[in-house]
Motif scaffolding. Structure first.
Motif, PDB file in Angstrom:
ATOM      1  N   TYR A   4     -36.112  27.868  24.935  1.00 45.30           N
ATOM      2  CA  TYR A   4     -36.532  26.889  24.600  1.00 45.30           C
ATOM      3  C   TYR A   4     -37.528  26.443  23.589  1.00 45.30           C
ATOM      4  O   TYR A   4     -38.597  27.130  23.557  1.00 45.30           O
ATOM      5  CB  TYR A   4     -37.093  25.939  25.619  1.00 45.30           C
ATOM      6  CG  TYR A   4     -36.243  25.864  26.873  1.00 45.30           C
ATOM      7  CD1 TYR A   4     -35.346  24.683  27.466  1.00 45.30           C
ATOM      8  CD2 TYR A   4     -36.096  26.951  27.900  1.00 45.30           C
ATOM      9  CE1 TYR A   4     -34.311  24.763  28.413  1.00 45.30           C
ATOM     10  CE2 TYR A   4     -35.139  27.090  29.136  1.00 45.30           C
ATOM     11  CZ  TYR A   4     -34.244  25.874  29.019  1.00 45.30           C
ATOM     12  OH  TYR A   4     -33.444  25.729  30.093  1.00 45.30           O
ATOM     13  N   GLY A   5     -37.152  25.655  22.395  1.00 42.29           N
ATOM     14  CA  GLY A   5     -38.018  25.546  21.471  1.00 42.29           C
ATOM     15  C   GLY A   5     -37.559  24.462  20.196  1.00 42.29           C
ATOM     16  O   GLY A   5     -36.616  23.644  20.689  1.00 42.29           O
ATOM     17  N   LEU A   6     -38.167  24.652  19.106  1.00 42.28           N
ATOM     18  CA  LEU A   6     -37.324  23.633  18.087  1.00 42.28           C
ATOM     19  C   LEU A   6     -36.778  24.564  17.165  1.00 42.28           C
ATOM     20  O   LEU A   6     -37.391  25.353  16.543  1.00 42.28           O
ATOM     21  CB  LEU A   6     -38.797  22.897  17.296  1.00 42.28           C
ATOM     22  CG  LEU A   6     -39.713  22.130  18.511  1.00 42.28           C
ATOM     23  CD1 LEU A   6     -40.804  21.563  17.825  1.00 42.28           C
ATOM     24  CD2 LEU A   6     -38.781  20.812  18.886  1.00 42.28           C
ATOM     25  N   LYS A   7     -35.623  23.899  16.403  1.00 42.68           N
ATOM     26  CA  LYS A   7     -35.234  24.570  15.372  1.00 42.68           C
ATOM     27  C   LYS A   7     -35.838  24.595  14.304  1.00 42.68           C
ATOM     28  O   LYS A   7     -35.715  25.415  13.301  1.00 42.68           O
ATOM     29  CB  LYS A   7     -33.627  23.791  15.204  1.00 42.68           C
ATOM     30  CG  LYS A   7     -33.925  22.597  14.677  1.00 42.68           C
ATOM     31  CD  LYS A   7     -32.445  21.839  14.563  1.00 42.68           C
ATOM     32  CE  LYS A   7     -32.454  20.544  14.132  1.00 42.68           C
ATOM     33  NZ  LYS A   7     -31.263  19.818  14.152  1.00 42.68           N
ATOM     34  N   ALA A  22     -29.706  34.974  23.212  1.00 42.99           N
ATOM     35  CA  ALA A  22     -30.057  33.803  23.611  1.00 42.99           C
ATOM     36  C   ALA A  22     -29.479  32.805  23.497  1.00 42.99           C
ATOM     37  O   ALA A  22     -29.080  32.626  22.427  1.00 42.99           O
ATOM     38  CB  ALA A  22     -31.637  34.072  23.396  1.00 42.99           C
ATOM     39  N   ASP A  23     -29.477  31.770  24.613  1.00 43.06           N
ATOM     40  CA  ASP A  23     -28.881  30.505  24.197  1.00 43.06           C
ATOM     41  C   ASP A  23     -29.974  29.615  23.789  1.00 43.06           C
ATOM     42  O   ASP A  23     -31.027  29.626  24.646  1.00 43.06           O
ATOM     43  CB  ASP A  23     -28.434  29.897  25.586  1.00 43.06           C
ATOM     44  CG  ASP A  23     -27.124  30.639  25.904  1.00 43.06           C
ATOM     45  OD1 ASP A  23     -26.315  31.082  25.304  1.00 43.06           O
ATOM     46  OD2 ASP A  23     -26.982  30.731  27.299  1.00 43.06           O
ATOM     47  N   PHE A  24     -30.025  29.212  22.667  1.00 44.63           N
ATOM     48  CA  PHE A  24     -31.012  28.298  22.215  1.00 44.63           C
ATOM     49  C   PHE A  24     -31.059  26.696  22.627  1.00 44.63           C
ATOM     50  O   PHE A  24     -29.787  26.190  22.271  1.00 44.63           O
ATOM     51  CB  PHE A  24     -31.061  28.463  20.653  1.00 44.63           C
ATOM     52  CG  PHE A  24     -32.237  27.686  19.873  1.00 44.63           C
ATOM     53  CD1 PHE A  24     -33.605  28.099  20.066  1.00 44.63           C
ATOM     54  CD2 PHE A  24     -31.961  26.336  19.504  1.00 44.63           C
ATOM     55  CE1 PHE A  24     -34.887  27.222  19.331  1.00 44.63           C
ATOM     56  CE2 PHE A  24     -33.070  25.697  18.821  1.00 44.63           C
ATOM     57  CZ  PHE A  24     -34.291  26.060  18.799  1.00 44.63           C
ATOM     58  N   ILE A  25     -31.888  26.195  23.119  1.00 45.66           N
ATOM     59  CA  ILE A  25     -32.042  24.906  23.516  1.00 45.66           C
ATOM     60  C   ILE A  25     -33.283  24.228  22.529  1.00 45.66           C
ATOM     61  O   ILE A  25     -34.359  24.582  22.867  1.00 45.66           O
ATOM     62  CB  ILE A  25     -32.307  24.673  25.043  1.00 45.66           C
ATOM     63  CG1 ILE A  25     -31.040  25.461  25.848  1.00 45.66           C
ATOM     64  CG2 ILE A  25     -32.123  23.059  25.448  1.00 45.66           C
ATOM     65  CD1 ILE A  25     -31.466  26.564  26.290  1.00 45.66           C
ATOM     66  N   ASP A  26     -32.968  23.219  21.762  1.00 45.57           N
ATOM     67  CA  ASP A  26     -33.672  22.555  20.954  1.00 45.57           C
ATOM     68  C   ASP A  26     -34.392  21.342  21.916  1.00 45.57           C
ATOM     69  O   ASP A  26     -33.671  20.505  22.435  1.00 45.57           O
ATOM     70  CB  ASP A  26     -33.097  21.769  19.925  1.00 45.57           C
ATOM     71  CG  ASP A  26     -33.983  21.119  18.908  1.00 45.57           C
ATOM     72  OD1 ASP A  26     -35.195  20.625  19.467  1.00 45.57           O
ATOM     73  OD2 ASP A  26     -33.796  21.442  17.857  1.00 45.57           O
ATOM     74  N   VAL A  27     -35.454  21.624  22.358  1.00 46.31           N
ATOM     75  CA  VAL A  27     -36.322  20.493  23.333  1.00 46.31           C
ATOM     76  C   VAL A  27     -36.343  19.068  22.457  1.00 46.31           C
ATOM     77  O   VAL A  27     -36.564  18.359  23.472  1.00 46.31           O
ATOM     78  CB  VAL A  27     -37.725  21.006  23.880  1.00 46.31           C
ATOM     79  CG1 VAL A  27     -37.681  22.313  24.374  1.00 46.31           C
ATOM     80  CG2 VAL A  27     -38.716  21.222  22.313  1.00 46.31           C
ATOM     81  N   GLN A  30     -32.578  17.859  23.260  1.00 42.37           N
ATOM     82  CA  GLN A  30     -31.877  18.062  24.576  1.00 42.37           C
ATOM     83  C   GLN A  30     -33.203  18.161  25.649  1.00 42.37           C
ATOM     84  O   GLN A  30     -32.610  17.877  26.784  1.00 42.37           O
ATOM     85  CB  GLN A  30     -31.085  19.507  24.752  1.00 42.37           C
ATOM     86  CG  GLN A  30     -30.160  19.626  23.641  1.00 42.37           C
ATOM     87  CD  GLN A  30     -29.738  20.811  23.516  1.00 42.37           C
ATOM     88  OE1 GLN A  30     -30.200  21.889  22.859  1.00 42.37           O
ATOM     89  NE2 GLN A  30     -28.482  21.304  24.285  1.00 42.37           N
ATOM     90  N   GLY A  31     -34.208  18.139  25.310  1.00 43.08           N
ATOM     91  CA  GLY A  31     -35.262  18.270  26.204  1.00 43.08           C
ATOM     92  C   GLY A  31     -35.268  19.593  27.130  1.00 43.08           C
ATOM     93  O   GLY A  31     -34.647  20.546  27.084  1.00 43.08           O
ATOM     94  N   VAL A  32     -36.203  19.663  28.131  1.00 40.33           N
ATOM     95  CA  VAL A  32     -36.276  20.751  29.237  1.00 40.33           C
ATOM     96  C   VAL A  32     -35.964  20.040  30.279  1.00 40.33           C
ATOM     97  O   VAL A  32     -36.516  19.141  31.067  1.00 40.33           O
ATOM     98  CB  VAL A  32     -37.698  21.359  29.122  1.00 40.33           C
ATOM     99  CG1 VAL A  32     -37.699  22.586  30.011  1.00 40.33           C
ATOM    100  CG2 VAL A  32     -38.267  21.784  27.729  1.00 40.33           C
ATOM    101  N   PRO A  76     -41.552  16.441  24.938  1.00 38.78           N
ATOM    102  CA  PRO A  76     -41.259  17.903  24.971  1.00 38.78           C
ATOM    103  C   PRO A  76     -41.654  18.662  23.622  1.00 38.78           C
ATOM    104  O   PRO A  76     -41.997  20.011  23.698  1.00 38.78           O
ATOM    105  CB  PRO A  76     -39.557  17.780  24.927  1.00 38.78           C
ATOM    106  CG  PRO A  76     -39.199  16.514  24.559  1.00 38.78           C
ATOM    107  CD  PRO A  76     -40.455  15.614  24.787  1.00 38.78           C
ATOM    108  N   THR A  77     -42.108  18.245  22.486  1.00 35.62           N
ATOM    109  CA  THR A  77     -42.502  18.754  21.398  1.00 35.62           C
ATOM    110  C   THR A  77     -43.923  19.396  21.668  1.00 35.62           C
ATOM    111  O   THR A  77     -44.450  20.184  21.196  1.00 35.62           O
ATOM    112  CB  THR A  77     -42.481  18.149  19.958  1.00 35.62           C
ATOM    113  OG1 THR A  77     -43.229  17.060  20.189  1.00 35.62           O
ATOM    114  CG2 THR A  77     -41.172  17.818  19.485  1.00 35.62           C
ATOM    115  N   LEU A  78     -44.673  18.836  22.810  1.00 39.51           N
ATOM    116  CA  LEU A  78     -45.877  19.169  23.231  1.00 39.51           C
ATOM    117  C   LEU A  78     -45.956  20.545  23.701  1.00 39.51           C
ATOM    118  O   LEU A  78     -47.205  21.194  23.996  1.00 39.51           O
ATOM    119  CB  LEU A  78     -46.638  18.136  23.907  1.00 39.51           C
ATOM    120  CG  LEU A  78     -47.268  16.919  23.412  1.00 39.51           C
ATOM    121  CD1 LEU A  78     -47.695  16.025  24.477  1.00 39.51           C
ATOM    122  CD2 LEU A  78     -48.436  17.331  22.569  1.00 39.51           C
TER     123      LEU A  78
END
Length: 104
Positions: A4-7, A22-27, A30-32, A76-78
């Protein structure tokens, strides 16, 4: 494994390059998921909130005083990045101890 992170985050990009499976999830996009966020907060506590971020500095004192889980759900960027979920394990950040644990 989920990352989980930011691109746009350099640290997240380094982690993703080192963990290509790893599967990348842009918070931001897509949020967490709430259960993942709750588990991460139970594991890392206040360390999950990045108080050095631009987003944090832009918040009012009233907003900063909110429940951390609600604040992270809304902003979520926090979240300190990356948050790596590997099975039952969770890792926060991309320092040498996290790298050693994942490559062991």
């Amino acid at each position: 494994m989920q990352l989980y992170g930011l691109k746009t985050c350099d640290t997240c990009r380094k982690a993703l390059k080192a963990l290509p499976s790893a599967d990348f999830i842009d918070v931001r996009a897509q949020g967490v998921p709430a259960p993942v966020l709750a588990a991460a907060f139970a594991r890392f506590g206040q360390a999950l909130v990045n108080t050095r971020s631009t987003t944090w500095r832009g918040l009012s004192e009233e907003a900063r005083a909110r429940d951390p889980l609600a604040l992270l759900a809304d902003e979520p960027t926090l979240m300190k990045r990356p948050l790596i979920v590997a099975g039952d394990e969770m890792y926060l950040g991309w320092d040498k101890s996290v790298q050693a644990a994942l490559w062991a």
